[in-house]
Design an enzyme around this catalytic site. Structure first.
Site, PDB file in Angstrom:
ATOM      1  N   LYS A  24      29.869  38.840  15.981  1.00 25.59           N
ATOM      2  CA  LYS A  24      30.365  40.026  15.276  1.00 25.59           C
ATOM      3  C   LYS A  24      30.145  39.820  13.787  1.00 25.59           C
ATOM      4  O   LYS A  24      30.201  38.682  13.291  1.00 25.59           O
ATOM      5  CB  LYS A  24      31.854  40.243  15.533  1.00 25.59           C
ATOM      6  N   GLY A  25      29.906  40.893  13.075  1.00 25.67           N
ATOM      7  CA  GLY A  25      29.685  40.763  11.645  1.00 25.67           C
ATOM      8  C   GLY A  25      29.936  42.059  10.921  1.00 25.67           C
ATOM      9  O   GLY A  25      30.311  43.072  11.521  1.00 25.67           O
TER      10      GLY A  25
END
Length: 427
Positions: free
Chosen positions: A117-118
């Site tokens: 995730k980012g």
């Protein structure tokens, strides 16, 4: 952010970070299984977290520098997979927690991906379209050493969309010297995206809600549903449940909710994508706040907007008989405990909205094989995969007499732990 790990306390906070929630859920699932404590300890932490500076030349000629993150939780079952969000509240801990959820989501669907995730700490509403493109392309360049079609595969999330994924893919491909369509999913079909990807999370929510309604012995044509959030997840879910025969009595956007006890024509109500913030302009007998929608006397409640909307403060006032999570993390641990005490089943996000990552997997396969699938095939394959996952979780509910959330985590943790045990720890 507090350094105390709230997963070690007995009393769950009314609101907790995604990381705190993810660790708490991991600990609870581990209590049902005989898993090597060393594997559990490894899964409490991400493999890597990348923090990058993302400079942007603004339209007025000034330069702004934003902070970006990419958390990579676990890759024992395959490449990291997860969204990129543009939001002012993005934090490192949030990205880590959400990457952990992605690990469980991929595992519960038995997809050969791990969790990532980012995002960038930015309000996308403050950017022009040209600035958004430049920011996305530079973010792709900053993350390029850490991502790739067999390494880490981003996707759209809050504040990003199919166009952003097309820019991201193009920037990455230009530096690689060849088109690498599989580096991201959620792209427009014309550049390697999959038909049906945009509505897949909502479609899976509807499929799982339908199965849960049948499991409880209800007639779907006599079932009332309220959906908080009539956007990319809530709208497809509401419309498909409407098509199945359920009565959708309330939907909402950021400004509030519309309510008609006789049922709404969900195909007539404009979604956020079709007409932003237009739900409240629709002519209905009654209009409510988003908070009031959560407390309506309905059979099924689908929180499909944002996280932490069902808390200790309102859980006692929820009148729904079944909750199916459309958003990521809409229910705090404190609320979960109250719902369990009240015998209100909560079907968790890592199962219900997993259609997004499932069709992302389909898209990745299409890109690697250079062969596009029809929308009908995507829908058929998604139905098959969602039913397979539903049955695995349902069996755990029946066999162990646990909550739906515990059952989903048990399925996921069994698969991830088994992979770790077979691969071992090296060196």
């Amino acid at each position: 952010m507090a350094s105390v790990d709230s997963t070690e306390t007995d009393d769950a906070p009314t609101e907790e970070t995604a990381l705190e929630t993810a660790r708490r859920q991991l600990k609870r699932a581990a209590g049902h299984l005989d898993v090597d404590p060393g594997v559990i300890e490894r899964l409490r932490h991400p493999n890597q977290v990348h923090r990058v500076s993302v400079p942007l030349e603004r339209d007025d000629g000034t330069t702004a520098v934003y902070t970006g993150y990419r958390a990579q939780h676990d890759s024992v079952r395959g490449p990291y997979k997860g969204g990129l969000r543009y939001h002012p509240d993005v934090t490192e801990d949030e990205c880590i927690g959400l990457s952990m959820w992605m690990t469980w989501k991929c595992a519960v669907m038995d997809i050969p991906f791990g969790g990532g995730k980012g995002g960038i700490v930015v309000d996308p509403k403050d950017l022009s379209e040209e600035e958004r493109e430049r920011l996305t392309r530079r973010f792709a360049e900053e993350l390029r050493p850490f991502i790739g079609p067999t390494k880490d595969i981003p996707a759209p999330d809050m504040g990003t969309d199919a166009q952003a994924m097309a820019w991201f893919m193009d920037a990455y491909s230009m530096q690689e010297g060849e088109t690498q369509a599989g580096v991201v999913t959620g792209k427009p079909p014309v550049v390697g995206g999959s038909e049906g990807r945009d509505t897949a999370p909502g479609r899976s929510v509807a499929i799982i809600a339908r199965e849960a309604i049948d499991y409880l012995g209800w007639d779907i044509e006599d079932t009332t549903v309220a959906v908080q959030g009539f956007g990319s997840v809530g709208a497809p879910a509401a419309r498909l449940l409407d098509d199945y025969g359920a009565t959708i009595v309330a939907v909402s956007d950021v400004n509030g909710a519309i309510y008609d006890p006789e049922g709404l024509d969900t195909h007539d109500v404009p979604t956020h994508e079709e007409e932003p913030e237009a739900v409240m302009t629709y002519d209905v007998p009654e209009k409510l706040s988003n908070e009031e929608l959560l407390e309506l006397d309905v059979d099924v409640l689908i929180p499909a907007a944002i996280g932490n909307v069902l808390t200790a403060e309102n859980a006692e006032d929820v009148q729904a008989k079944l909750i199916v999570e459309g958003a990521n993390g809409p229910t705090t641990s404190a609320a979960d405990a109250i719902f369990e005490e009240r015998d209100i089943p909560v079907v968790p996000d890592i199962l219900a909205n997993a259609g997004g990552v499932t069709v992302s997997y389909f898209e990745w396969l299409q890109d690697l094989n250079h062969r596009a699938w029809s929308l009908e095939r995507v829908h058929d394959e998604l139905e098959t995969e969602m039913l397979r996952a539903w049955e695995a979780v349902r069996d755990e509910v029946d066999d162990r007499d646990v909550t739906w959330r515990d059952a989903a985590y048990i399925v996921a943790l069994q698969r991830v732990a088994a992979a770790h045990e077979h691969r071992g720890l090296w060196p």
